[in-house]
Write a protein that holds these residues in place. Structure first.
Motif, PDB file in Angstrom:
ATOM      1  N   THR A 160       0.810  -1.213   0.000  1.00 14.44           N
ATOM      2  CA  THR A 160       0.000   0.000   0.000  1.00 14.44           C
ATOM      3  C   THR A 160       0.847   1.268   0.000  1.00 14.44           C
ATOM      4  OG1 THR A 160      -0.180  -0.260   2.381  1.00 14.44           O
ATOM      5  CG2 THR A 160      -2.057  -0.965   1.083  1.00 14.44           C
ATOM      6  N   SER A 161       1.939   1.262   0.767  1.00 13.34           N
ATOM      7  CA  SER A 161       2.665   2.527   0.918  1.00 13.34           C
ATOM      8  C   SER A 161       3.483   2.888  -0.320  1.00 13.34           C
ATOM      9  CB  SER A 161       3.564   2.491   2.155  1.00 13.34           C
ATOM     10  OG  SER A 161       4.658   1.627   1.956  1.00 13.34           O
ATOM     11  N   VAL A 162       4.069   1.884  -1.007  1.00  9.82           N
ATOM     12  CA  VAL A 162       4.941   2.219  -2.147  1.00  9.82           C
ATOM     13  C   VAL A 162       4.159   2.856  -3.299  1.00  9.82           C
ATOM     14  CG1 VAL A 162       6.498   1.259  -3.883  1.00  9.82           C
ATOM     15  CG2 VAL A 162       6.693   0.531  -1.506  1.00  9.82           C
ATOM     16  N   PRO A 163       3.057   2.249  -3.793  1.00 12.78           N
ATOM     17  CA  PRO A 163       2.319   2.907  -4.870  1.00 12.78           C
ATOM     18  C   PRO A 163       1.766   4.274  -4.456  1.00 12.78           C
ATOM     19  CG  PRO A 163       1.587   0.641  -4.613  1.00 12.78           C
ATOM     20  CD  PRO A 163       2.468   0.941  -3.464  1.00 12.78           C
ATOM     21  N   LEU A 164       1.280   4.347  -3.211  1.00 10.79           N
ATOM     22  CA  LEU A 164       0.706   5.618  -2.760  1.00 10.79           C
ATOM     23  C   LEU A 164       1.767   6.715  -2.752  1.00 10.79           C
ATOM     24  CD1 LEU A 164      -1.909   6.870  -1.682  1.00 10.79           C
ATOM     25  CD2 LEU A 164      -1.097   6.396   0.625  1.00 10.79           C
ATOM     26  N   LYS A 165       2.927   6.375  -2.212  1.00  9.10           N
ATOM     27  CA  LYS A 165       4.008   7.346  -2.122  1.00  9.10           C
ATOM     28  C   LYS A 165       4.442   7.788  -3.524  1.00  9.10           C
ATOM     29  CE  LYS A 165       8.562   7.677   0.053  1.00  9.10           C
ATOM     30  NZ  LYS A 165       9.457   6.942   0.963  1.00  9.10           N
ATOM     31  N   LEU A 166       4.583   6.827  -4.445  1.00  7.85           N
ATOM     32  CA  LEU A 166       5.031   7.170  -5.793  1.00  7.85           C
ATOM     33  C   LEU A 166       3.979   7.997  -6.518  1.00  7.85           C
ATOM     34  CD1 LEU A 166       6.844   3.908  -6.914  1.00  7.85           C
ATOM     35  CD2 LEU A 166       7.827   6.073  -6.171  1.00  7.85           C
ATOM     36  N   ALA A 167       2.705   7.675  -6.305  1.00  9.09           N
ATOM     37  CA  ALA A 167       1.647   8.446  -6.956  1.00  9.09           C
ATOM     38  C   ALA A 167       1.674   9.890  -6.471  1.00  9.09           C
ATOM     39  CB  ALA A 167       0.288   7.804  -6.663  1.00  9.09           C
ATOM     40  N   VAL A 168       1.833  10.061  -5.158  1.00 13.74           N
ATOM     41  CA  VAL A 168       1.878  11.422  -4.615  1.00 13.74           C
ATOM     42  C   VAL A 168       3.119  12.144  -5.153  1.00 13.74           C
ATOM     43  CG1 VAL A 168       2.115  12.776  -2.522  1.00 13.74           C
ATOM     44  CG2 VAL A 168       0.614  10.793  -2.533  1.00 13.74           C
ATOM     45  N   ALA A 169       4.253  11.445  -5.169  1.00 19.63           N
ATOM     46  CA  ALA A 169       5.500  12.057  -5.640  1.00 19.63           C
ATOM     47  C   ALA A 169       5.357  12.504  -7.088  1.00 19.63           C
ATOM     48  CB  ALA A 169       6.657  11.064  -5.499  1.00 19.63           C
ATOM     49  N   LEU A 170       4.768  11.641  -7.929  1.00 21.35           N
ATOM     50  CA  LEU A 170       4.614  11.977  -9.340  1.00 21.35           C
ATOM     51  C   LEU A 170       3.639  13.136  -9.506  1.00 21.35           C
ATOM     52  CD1 LEU A 170       5.257  11.382 -12.265  1.00 21.35           C
ATOM     53  CD2 LEU A 170       3.501   9.611 -12.273  1.00 21.35           C
ATOM     54  N   ALA A 180       5.327  16.289  -8.471  1.00 18.41           N
ATOM     55  CA  ALA A 180       6.368  16.626  -9.459  1.00 18.41           C
ATOM     56  C   ALA A 180       5.724  17.246 -10.699  1.00 18.41           C
ATOM     57  CB  ALA A 180       7.165  15.377  -9.821  1.00 18.41           C
ATOM     58  N   LEU A 181       4.586  16.725 -11.137  1.00 15.76           N
ATOM     59  CA  LEU A 181       3.905  17.272 -12.311  1.00 15.76           C
ATOM     60  C   LEU A 181       3.466  18.717 -12.056  1.00 15.76           C
ATOM     61  CD1 LEU A 181       1.786  14.211 -13.453  1.00 15.76           C
ATOM     62  CD2 LEU A 181       3.603  15.331 -14.756  1.00 15.76           C
ATOM     63  N   LEU A 182       3.042  18.963 -10.813  1.00 16.38           N
ATOM     64  CA  LEU A 182       2.608  20.326 -10.479  1.00 16.38           C
ATOM     65  C   LEU A 182       3.781  21.294 -10.438  1.00 16.38           C
ATOM     66  CD1 LEU A 182       0.035  19.693  -7.612  1.00 16.38           C
ATOM     67  CD2 LEU A 182      -0.446  20.487  -9.935  1.00 16.38           C
ATOM     68  N   LEU A 183       4.945  20.775 -10.074  1.00 18.31           N
ATOM     69  CA  LEU A 183       6.070  21.678  -9.781  1.00 18.31           C
ATOM     70  C   LEU A 183       7.099  21.765 -10.893  1.00 18.31           C
ATOM     71  CD1 LEU A 183       6.831  20.934  -6.012  1.00 18.31           C
ATOM     72  CD2 LEU A 183       5.555  22.830  -6.983  1.00 18.31           C
ATOM     73  N   TYR A 184       6.916  21.050 -12.002  1.00 15.26           N
ATOM     74  CA  TYR A 184       8.053  21.016 -12.913  1.00 15.26           C
ATOM     75  C   TYR A 184       8.088  22.197 -13.876  1.00 15.26           C
ATOM     76  CZ  TYR A 184       6.376  19.241 -17.475  1.00 15.26           C
ATOM     77  OH  TYR A 184       5.818  19.083 -18.694  1.00 15.26           O
ATOM     78  N   ARG A 185       6.951  22.845 -14.103  1.00 11.34           N
ATOM     79  CA  ARG A 185       6.985  24.056 -14.924  1.00 11.34           C
ATOM     80  C   ARG A 185       7.573  25.196 -14.117  1.00 11.34           C
ATOM     81  NH1 ARG A 185       3.739  22.511 -19.289  1.00 11.34           N
ATOM     82  NH2 ARG A 185       2.298  20.991 -18.423  1.00 11.34           N
ATOM     83  N   ASN A 186       8.296  26.064 -14.789  1.00 13.60           N
ATOM     84  CA  ASN A 186       8.901  27.189 -14.076  1.00 13.60           C
ATOM     85  C   ASN A 186       7.885  28.287 -13.834  1.00 13.60           C
ATOM     86  OD1 ASN A 186      11.564  26.394 -13.563  1.00 13.60           O
ATOM     87  ND2 ASN A 186      12.035  26.605 -15.743  1.00 13.60           N
ATOM     88  N   ARG A 187       7.433  28.320 -12.605  1.00 14.91           N
ATOM     89  CA  ARG A 187       6.541  29.414 -12.218  1.00 14.91           C
ATOM     90  C   ARG A 187       7.248  30.207 -11.130  1.00 14.91           C
ATOM     91  NH1 ARG A 187       2.504  25.391 -11.609  1.00 14.91           N
ATOM     92  NH2 ARG A 187       1.292  25.085 -13.505  1.00 14.91           N
ATOM     93  N   ARG A 188       6.630  31.333 -10.739  1.00 15.54           N
ATOM     94  CA  ARG A 188       7.242  32.137  -9.691  1.00 15.54           C
ATOM     95  C   ARG A 188       7.238  31.350  -8.364  1.00 15.54           C
ATOM     96  NH1 ARG A 188       6.489  37.827  -7.961  1.00 15.54           N
ATOM     97  NH2 ARG A 188       4.491  37.114  -7.164  1.00 15.54           N
ATOM     98  N   GLY A 189       8.367  31.338  -7.680  1.00 14.72           N
ATOM     99  CA  GLY A 189       8.428  30.704  -6.350  1.00 14.72           C
ATOM    100  C   GLY A 189       8.448  29.193  -6.378  1.00 14.72           C
ATOM    101  N   VAL A 190       8.631  28.608  -7.576  1.00 19.68           N
ATOM    102  CA  VAL A 190       8.563  27.160  -7.655  1.00 19.68           C
ATOM    103  C   VAL A 190       9.709  26.494  -6.880  1.00 19.68           C
ATOM    104  CG1 VAL A 190       9.889  26.742  -9.757  1.00 19.68           C
ATOM    105  CG2 VAL A 190       7.915  25.309  -9.244  1.00 19.68           C
ATOM    106  N   GLY A 191      10.832  27.184  -6.849  1.00 19.00           N
ATOM    107  CA  GLY A 191      11.985  26.651  -6.118  1.00 19.00           C
ATOM    108  C   GLY A 191      11.674  26.496  -4.646  1.00 19.00           C
ATOM    109  N   LEU A 192      10.981  27.484  -4.112  1.00 18.82           N
ATOM    110  CA  LEU A 192      10.610  27.446  -2.701  1.00 18.82           C
ATOM    111  C   LEU A 192       9.708  26.240  -2.428  1.00 18.82           C
ATOM    112  CD1 LEU A 192      10.494  28.918   0.099  1.00 18.82           C
ATOM    113  CD2 LEU A 192       8.362  29.932  -0.719  1.00 18.82           C
ATOM    114  N   TYR A 193       8.718  26.041  -3.305  1.00 16.56           N
ATOM    115  CA  TYR A 193       7.792  24.929  -3.101  1.00 16.56           C
ATOM    116  C   TYR A 193       8.508  23.593  -3.185  1.00 16.56           C
ATOM    117  CZ  TYR A 193       3.810  28.021  -3.173  1.00 16.56           C
ATOM    118  OH  TYR A 193       2.914  28.994  -2.854  1.00 16.56           O
ATOM    119  N   ARG A 194       9.417  23.488  -4.168  1.00 17.80           N
ATOM    120  CA  ARG A 194      10.158  22.239  -4.296  1.00 17.80           C
ATOM    121  C   ARG A 194      10.906  21.927  -3.002  1.00 17.80           C
ATOM    122  NH1 ARG A 194      12.667  23.547 -10.172  1.00 17.80           N
ATOM    123  NH2 ARG A 194      10.772  23.194 -11.363  1.00 17.80           N
ATOM    124  N   SER A 195      11.532  22.970  -2.454  1.00 17.53           N
ATOM    125  CA  SER A 195      12.267  22.747  -1.199  1.00 17.53           C
ATOM    126  C   SER A 195      11.317  22.339  -0.081  1.00 17.53           C
ATOM    127  CB  SER A 195      13.027  24.004  -0.780  1.00 17.53           C
ATOM    128  OG  SER A 195      13.723  24.513  -1.871  1.00 17.53           O
TER     129      SER A 195
END
Lengths: 318, 444
Positions: free
Chosen positions: A98-108, A111-126
């Motif tokens: 249960t934990s591995v697929p859930l974790k990977l789904a959340v991570a992906l 990542a999809l939300l954060l990969y475009r360069n928007r303002r402050g994206v670096g902060l969110y990634r951190s």
């Protein structure tokens, strides 16, 4: 594994050194000298103790008296005479599956939300990475225990919406679930790897797909996911291994017991209790070796399955 | 393997590793020799510098008092100094086991009777008889209490303090609903059931009357003794499947009537962590405890707390060694360690510092000297203890090897039954089968 063996690698070349060339040998010796600190660690701290534990797994060893040879008795008892062992196997499988697929789904997803360069994206990634830094720590496990406790913040939050609270950690029906959520929450490391993978996908691919009339969702399924599959594969392998080895959170949240009702008695926790709580180091060593072999088989299985769903961009070259 | 290159280099590497391993082993072996030079029963060393390590479990209050006593000893014998290690009960023995496996345990180790047989039979504890009468004065200690530190008639452990079983209650919460417990408890568990169910009705579940203690092996032992049995019959369980079924059914009834909390309220405290004590968290008005722990509980809550005897006959109770001090067989200077242990139990000044934090002073002479100066709470504990112990049953034998497994099994089973995942009879059967197997294995 099969893949890498076919490719010519530096190690492969080294395997058949032209014999008798002094320059080569000198180079090799220098190499070993530089490697020696690591080699010492490998032999002294990893390999020898591992071999010793293999020996211990065939003994009855109580930590204080000399080990006594018992042959396969520990292994026999594990498979035929210890219900708690199977209980821990079940809990660990449930946790990892249960934990591995859930974790990977959340991570992906993040990542999809954060990969475009928007303002402050670096902060969110951190910020999203921070939970992973705290990941294995005892402090976070204690925070979790407090959040999900009978009088904790989660129940307080639910009460606002008029939902009756539960004893999340104390109830065997939910305790493992809180551990799964904790594991999924620490999605930072796979997220960063996904981010790097997403950056590698050429934008022309999306443009071409868009011209052909593919919408966002179609692009994801037919462009992003196939091109990301090697990275996904890498994450699946790492997280599966890590998932099976989960220890700290289960140990701390259950107060070192694997309770309630053995529901969070993960394999590693049980191994620890047998070794250090019950003086059964021989049995614990046998458990460790069964675990190593089982993890090896599971990893090999994941690798095998890779050929079915992992798409390498350079496959045409081979 | 290819990376490692030629067979010759491999051989060199293995040889190197082997040498290192031998050196490491030799280095480990070096330290142990001093212990064997020591003469059992010899005089303590105070002229040469001696440093002893002392380890115990407990809270900050205990740490402070213990440190004070050690400082006092150093003041009297400046050559003897101490390093200390302390932590909570949960995980404490794991640490002792690990250090003992590394032949590096503390010189003075606090233990309780649960591990005494295990530790003594595995050669971890020094036999103290050679020092009795000279360095170690035990004539002030009650014969029965001292006996709890003996295995096969040999003294391995000196009781630091005595306590007995009790129910601690939240006086403030019970006063609010006008239902203080009867001073001398209840004649039967049925009577208790009716009374406690009334409390829960009066408070409207906040708090519940009694914590569900079905997972608690020490109360289970008390209840067995009330029924004329013991937890252990030598290295075998002293109880039957029927006994365990009756125990689980008792708690089932108490939960159903409302007298006891649901298991989900009780569970967080099952691991024995005092910070999760349900009286301290105010989720129940009563909980099982040892009487000396009242000091610690009183600190953990702003409510007033009190003690009441456990329901039913008091034959379940006994004057229990709350903790022992033991000397590690591999210690640097066992004779000095024994002298320090003696200081803790027979020195009136040390006794005055220690109070009843660990339990009542084991030495009658010390108790008589220091008790007049006790504060009201300590006097209250002392009065409770003397009242209950007067009617107590015989002291049970030292627990069997494998006691910790038994405790863990009971906890897991009681939780299964408490959450309704197993019937009392099924749980009991599984528990007894597994318990018997674990005990048999632990002794082999």
């Amino acid at each position: 594994m099969v893949d890498t063996a076919v490719r010519p690698t530096p190690a492969g070349r080294h395997a058949a050194p032209p014999r008798g060339r002094p320059g080569r040998r000198k180079e090799a010796i220098a190499g070993y000298v530089f490697l020696s600190p690591w080699l010492l660690g490998l032999f002294g701290i990893t390999l020898l103790p591992m071999l010793y534990s293999l020996y211990l797994s065939f003994t009855d060893y109580d930590l204080l008296q000399d080990p006594e040879w018992v042959g396969l008795e520990n292994y026999e008892r594990m498979f035929t005479g210890d219900p708690q062992f199977w209980n821990s196997v079940g809990a660990t499988l449930l946790f990892a599956i249960t934990s591995v697929p859930l974790k990977l789904a959340v991570a992906l997803g993040v990542a999809l939300l954060l990969y475009r360069n928007r303002r402050g994206v670096g902060l969110y990634r951190s910020l999203y990475y921070v939970p992973s830094l705290l990941g294995g720590s005892v402090a976070i496990a204690i925070v979790w225990q407090t959040l999900f406790g009978g009088q904790g913040a989660i129940n307080g939050l639910l009460a606002v919406f008029g939902i009756p609270g539960r004893a999340w950690i104390a109830d065997p029906a939910f305790a493992l679930g809180t551990l799964v959520i904790l594991a999924a929450w620490q999605f930072g490391a796979p997220m960063v790897i996904f981010l790097a993978g997403l950056k590698q996908i050429p934008t022309e691919m999306f443009e071409a797909a868009a011209l052909d009339g593919a919408g966002r969702i179609k692009q994801f399924w037919h462009v992003t996911l196939p091109l990301l599959s090697p990275v996904l594969f890498f994450n699946v392998v790492l997280e599966t291994i890590a998932g099976f080895q989960g220890f700290t959170a289960a140990f701390v949240i259950s107060g070192g017991t694997g309770g309630p009702a053995d529901s969070t008695l993960l394999y590693t926790v049980y191994l620890y209790l047998r070794g250090f709580g019950d003086f059964q180091m021989g049995y614990a060593s046998a458990m460790a070796w069964v675990f190593l072999i089982a993890l090896g088989v599971i990893t090999a299985f994941v690798f095998r399955s890779g050929s079915l769903w992992v798409h390498y961009a350079d496959e045409g070259d081979r | 393997m290819a990376i490692l290159g030629s067979a010759r280099t491999m051989r060199t590497l293995f040889a190197g590793a082997a040498v290192l391993a031998v050196l490491a082993t030799a280095a480990c072996g070096g330290g142990g020799s001093r212990a064997s030079d020591q003469q059992a029963g010899g005089p303590p060393e105070r002229e040469q510098p001696v440093q002893l390590e002392v380890t115990w479990w407990g809270g900050p209050a205990r740490a402070e008092l213990t440190q004070k006593v050690l400082d006092l000893y150093t003041q009297k014998h400046p050559n003897v100094t101490f390093t200390t290690q302390w932590q909570g009960y949960s995980g404490y023995y794991d640490k002792v086991n690990t250090t003992a496996a590394g032949r590096n345990a503390a010189d003075i180790i606090q233990i309780d009777n649960r591990v005494l047989r295990e530790y003594s039979s595995k050669g971890l504890l020094a036999e103290l008889d050679p020092w009795v009468g000279n360095t170690l004065k035990v004539d002030g200690i009650d014969e029965k209490l001292l006996g709890t530190g003996k295995v096969d008639d040999k003294l391995y452990a000196v009781p630091l303090a005595a306590n007995t079983q009790a129910i601690a209650y939240d006086r403030t919460a019970l006063e609010k609903v006008g239902m203080l417990p009867p001073e001398n408890g209840w004649a039967t568990w049925e009577e208790f059931d009716t009374w406690a169910a009334g409390v829960t009705r009066a408070t409207g579940n906040a708090p519940w009357a009694m914590r569900d203690e079905s997972a608690n092996i020490t109360l289970f032992e008390y209840w067995l003794r009330q029924n004329g049995k013991e937890l252990y019959d030598g290295q075998k369980p002293g109880f039957t499947t029927e006994d365990v079924t009756a125990w689980f059914e008792l708690w089932d009834r108490l939960r159903k009537s409302g007298a006891a909390s649901p298991q989900e309220v009780a569970q967080p405290a099952n691991a024995g962590d005092i910070s999760k004590n349900t009286v301290a968290t105010k989720s129940t008005a009563m909980t099982y405890m040892y009487d000396n722990q009242l000091t610690e509980l009183a600190k953990a809550t702003d409510h007033e707390v009190g003690l009441v005897p456990i329901p039913g006959p008091r034959s379940g109770a006994y004057a229990r060694p709350s903790q022992f001090f033991t000397a590690y067989t591999g210690g640097d200077n066992i004779a000095t360690a024994v002298d320090v242990i003696n200081f803790f139990v027979s020195d009136p000044e040390a006794g005055a510092i220690l109070g009843t934090e660990r339990g009542l002073p084991p030495n009658k002479q010390v108790r008589d000297v220091v008790s007049p100066n006790f504060d009201d709470q300590l006097k209250y504990v002392l009065a409770y203890d003397e009242k209950v112990v007067a009617d107590a049953g015989p002291t049970p034998p030292v627990p069997a090897q494998g006691d910790s497994q038994l405790g863990r099994l009971l906890q897991a089973t009681a939780e299964n039954v408490g959450f309704g995942r197993q019937s009392p009879a099924d749980g009991a059967e599984e528990f007894v089968t597994q318990a018997a197997g674990e005990l048999e294995r632990a002794a082999s």
